[in-house]
Structure formats: C-alpha cells, structure tokens
Design an enzyme around this catalytic site. Structure first.
Site, PDB file in Angstrom:
ATOM      1  CB  THR A 113       4.664  26.877   7.455  1.00  0.00           C
ATOM      2  OG1 THR A 113       4.080  27.735   8.402  1.00  0.00           O
ATOM      3  CG2 THR A 113       5.313  27.679   6.346  1.00  0.00           C
ATOM      4  CE  LYS A 135       1.331  24.375   9.779  1.00  0.00           C
ATOM      5  NZ  LYS A 135       1.403  24.724  11.191  1.00  0.00           N
ATOM      6  CG  ASN A 191       4.078  20.096  11.360  1.00  0.00           C
ATOM      7  OD1 ASN A 191       4.034  18.869  11.430  1.00  0.00           O
ATOM      8  ND2 ASN A 191       4.742  20.824  12.235  1.00  0.00           N
ATOM      9  CG  ASP A 235       2.041  22.504  14.038  1.00  0.00           C
ATOM     10  OD1 ASP A 235       3.244  22.842  13.977  1.00  0.00           O
ATOM     11  OD2 ASP A 235       1.259  22.615  13.082  1.00  0.00           O
ATOM     12  N   GLY A 279      -9.735  31.011  19.304  1.00  0.00           N
ATOM     13  CA  GLY A 279      -9.519  30.689  17.898  1.00  0.00           C
ATOM     14  C   GLY A 279      -9.986  29.272  17.617  1.00  0.00           C
ATOM     15  CB  ALA A 280     -12.392  27.666  16.164  1.00  0.00           C
ATOM     16  N   GLY A 337       5.200  32.217  21.023  1.00  0.00           N
ATOM     17  CA  GLY A 337       5.289  30.838  20.548  1.00  0.00           C
ATOM     18  C   GLY A 337       6.646  30.407  20.000  1.00  0.00           C
TER      19      GLY A 337
HETATM   20  P1  ATR Z   1      -4.803  29.423  11.174  1.00  0.00           P
HETATM   21  O1  ATR Z   1      -4.515  28.321  10.194  1.00  0.00           O
HETATM   22  O2  ATR Z   1      -3.627  30.308  11.460  1.00  0.00           O
HETATM   23  O3  ATR Z   1      -5.473  28.923  12.407  1.00  0.00           O
HETATM   24  P2  ATR Z   1      -7.330  30.249  10.168  1.00  0.00           P
HETATM   25  O4  ATR Z   1      -7.669  28.811   9.950  1.00  0.00           O
HETATM   26  O5  ATR Z   1      -7.691  31.255   9.157  1.00  0.00           O
HETATM   27  O6  ATR Z   1      -5.786  30.422  10.414  1.00  0.00           O
HETATM   28  O7  ATR Z   1      -7.970  30.673  11.597  1.00  0.00           O
HETATM   29  C1  ATR Z   1      -7.823  31.918  12.104  1.00  0.00           C
HETATM   30  C2  ATR Z   1      -8.563  32.037  13.444  1.00  0.00           C
HETATM   31  O8  ATR Z   1      -8.437  33.369  13.883  1.00  0.00           O
HETATM   32  C3  ATR Z   1     -10.036  31.710  13.385  1.00  0.00           C
HETATM   33  O9  ATR Z   1     -10.439  31.167  14.595  1.00  0.00           O
HETATM   34  C4  ATR Z   1     -10.643  33.094  13.175  1.00  0.00           C
HETATM   35  O10 ATR Z   1     -11.970  33.223  13.614  1.00  0.00           O
HETATM   36  P3  ATR Z   1     -13.203  32.844  12.655  1.00  0.00           P
HETATM   37  O11 ATR Z   1     -13.455  31.372  12.809  1.00  0.00           O
HETATM   38  O12 ATR Z   1     -14.304  33.682  13.175  1.00  0.00           O
HETATM   39  O13 ATR Z   1     -12.796  33.234  11.256  1.00  0.00           O
HETATM   40  C5  ATR Z   1      -9.746  33.917  14.070  1.00  0.00           C
HETATM   41  N1  ATR Z   1      -9.729  35.346  13.701  1.00  0.00           N
HETATM   42  C6  ATR Z   1      -9.278  35.881  12.547  1.00  0.00           C
HETATM   43  N2  ATR Z   1      -9.380  37.230  12.592  1.00  0.00           N
HETATM   44  C7  ATR Z   1      -9.929  37.552  13.804  1.00  0.00           C
HETATM   45  C8  ATR Z   1     -10.284  38.760  14.467  1.00  0.00           C
HETATM   46  N3  ATR Z   1     -10.113  39.953  13.877  1.00  0.00           N
HETATM   47  N4  ATR Z   1     -10.808  38.682  15.708  1.00  0.00           N
HETATM   48  C9  ATR Z   1     -10.992  37.493  16.305  1.00  0.00           C
HETATM   49  N5  ATR Z   1     -10.667  36.312  15.740  1.00  0.00           N
HETATM   50  C10 ATR Z   1     -10.148  36.343  14.510  1.00  0.00           C
END
Ligand code: ATR
Length: 273
Positions: free
Chosen positions: A66, A70, A91, A107, A131-132, A242
């Site tokens: 986790t 990953k 994962n 996942d 999110g990305a 989730g």
């Molecule tokens: P995970 O592995 O959990 O997906 P990550 O790879 O760090 O974690 O991705 C976190 C996601 O949350 C990203 O899409 C991030 O947006 P950015 O690409 O702009 O970094 C998004 N995210 C994190 N904090 C945020 C916030 N305060 N508002 C909006 N999106 C946020």
C-alpha cells in the site's frame, strides 16, 4: 528484521496502523478454510527493497503493498500481470513455484466489483474522476475495459493530461475541461484525491451533477470523508466510501494466491460497523 518470521503473508506500507487488510484476510481464511498468517508491516520509507527481499527470503509467500510503495513494488517484481504492467503500479506480490516474484494490481478490479455491487456503473456510462495520482493509475484500465468513457479532472492540469496520454490506447479517456461545464451530466463521479486534503467547498461544479449521479470515494475512514460530507451537503442521492473496494481488491489478491475467490458481502457489512 523478521528473525524467526512466523507469518507468510503481509501488507507493507507506511503508515500501516490503520490497515484493515489483516482483519479482512483473517475473515477470508475463516470463510474458505485456507489458513495463513497475515500481518501488517510498517516499512521505513527508504527500506522497501531490503524489507521485501528479506520477507521473501524468510519464507514469505505473498504480500499486499500500500501507499506509498506501489510504484516501487512495480519495479521490484520479476514478472507482471497485464493489468499491473499497464497500470505501472503493483499492490499484490505472489512468490511463484520457481521462486520468481509476480506482481499484480487488484485495485481496479476491486473498484469495478464494488461499483457493480452498488449498481453505480453500467457499460458505456460516463465517469468523472477527480485526481490524477497513483491511485487513479491503478484503476483506469479495468474501467476503460468495461466500456465506460472517462474524464479526468485534476488540480494540476498537466498531470491529468499525462495520464490521459498513458491510457488513451485502452479506451475513451479525456481531460475534463471547462467546455463541458454546461453540456454534460456524469453518471458517476469518483474521488481519487489524497485522503488528507483540507476541507473543500466544492469538488466539481454542480452543473455536471444530476439527481441520478452516483458518487464514490476511493478513500474510506470510520467517520465520513470530506468528499462524503460534500455529497451529503449537495443532496446527492447515491454515494459510498471505498470500504467495498478495499474488500474486493483483497479478495482478488486472495484469488491470485490460492485460486479461490472469497465471498465478500457480509465482510463489507462487518467492516462498516
Ligand atoms: P495517490 O497515490 O493516493 O493517488 P498521489 O499520487 O500523491 O496519491 O495523488 C494525489 C492526487 O490528489 C493528485 O491528483 C493530486 O493533485 P496534483 O496532481 O495536483 O498533485 C490530488 N490532490 C492532492 N491534494 C489536493 C488538494 N488539496 N486539492 C485537490 N487535489 C489534491
């Protein structure tokens, strides 16, 4: 580490205290009669490879991985399943008979199975993912293969664009942009931003939401997540956190290890309590 290791399955992450995987896997073991010892292991951030090598050397047979490991797990494996290869994220590990380590990503199938259980998804439905990051990478291929069209909305536009180019060959995926604001309702909106974001006034403009839109948070916690509170605030009719995804991804890891898919329904109910 792992001197006299008494377990052969484990989840590895940092932090890991919150993990429900040991509980889920002990319920699967009871249900299926397949006995295994499954623990959780907190891994120092710079020690993933050494800890995992040691685990397998000491008799480890399988593992869940986790956050935040990953991507490192993807690089650790000797072989990959197709869905892990496409996601570039792993994962689940399985030690194979000839000693190599197979990496999988359950996942996406976990999320898809839960969306089907909830009746939140249909072939050809239109999904907005917020999110990305790594979590999204893990789930896009199964959702696209199911036949959905996907739009990605992200704080950093360039990250959304990168993801779209990575997955573009597997189905209908686009970046969400402002031109869609007044012309499109989504059937399903999935939150895949990090669990720890601060309170937000809105996750998406309400012009893309209808009374039939379903909302799914890939995060879970005992209290409502920020996203679920927002769903309640805007009067959403259909929403879920989730927890089901977590149980289904675990069930598919179990399937990789033993070729048996445990039943999940009552386990989701137990964990919700
Ligand atoms: P995970 O592995 O959990 O997906 P990550 O790879 O760090 O974690 O991705 C976190 C996601 O949350 C990203 O899409 C991030 O947006 P950015 O690409 O702009 O970094 C998004 N995210 C994190 N904090 C945020 C916030 N305060 N508002 C909006 N999106 C946020």
């Amino acid at each position: 580490m792992f001197k006299n290791q008494s377990f052969n399955y484990a989840v590895f992450g940092n932090p890991i205290d919150h993990s429900k995987s040991p509980k889920i896997h002990s319920l699967f073991a009871k249900k299926t009669g397949i006995v295994h010892t499954y623990k959780s292991v907190n891994v120092p951030l710079d020690k993933f490879n050494i800890v995992l090598k040691n685990f397998f050397k000491q008799g480890g047979q399988g593992a869940n991985i986790t956050a935040p490991f990953k991507q490192e797990a993807y690089l650790f494996c000797d072989k990959l399943t197709e869905r892990a290869k496409i996601a570039k994220s792993v994962n689940t590990f399985k030690k194979m008979d000839d000693q190599y380590i197979l990496g999988d990503n359950t996942d996406g199938i976990g999320l898809l199975s839960d969306l089907i259980r909830l009746n939140f998804i249909k072939k050809k439905c239109s999904i907005l993912i917020i999110g990305a990051g790594g979590a999204v990478k893990g789930v896009l291929f199964p959702l696209l293969s199911f036949g959905c069209s996907i739009f990605i909305s992200n704080r950093t536009f360039s990250n959304a664009k990168k993801l779209v180019s990575q997955f573009h060959e597997y189905g209908d995926i686009n970046v969400f942009d402002k031109n869609l604001l007044n012309i499109k309702y989504f059937d399903l909106i999935i939150n895949a931003t990090s669990k720890f974001i601060e309170k937000k006034d809105d996750f998406v403009p309400l012009s893309v939401v209808s009374s039939k839109t379903c909302f799914y948070d890939m995060n879970y916690q005992i209290d409502n997540t920020i996203f679920i509170n927002w769903c309640i605030k805007i009067g959403a009719n259909f929403f879920s956190n989730g927890i089901g995804m977590l149980v289904f991804q675990a069930a598919h890891s179990f399937f990789l290890w033993y070729n048996v898919l445990p039943k999940t329904g009552d386990i989701i109910d137990i964990l919700k309590k």
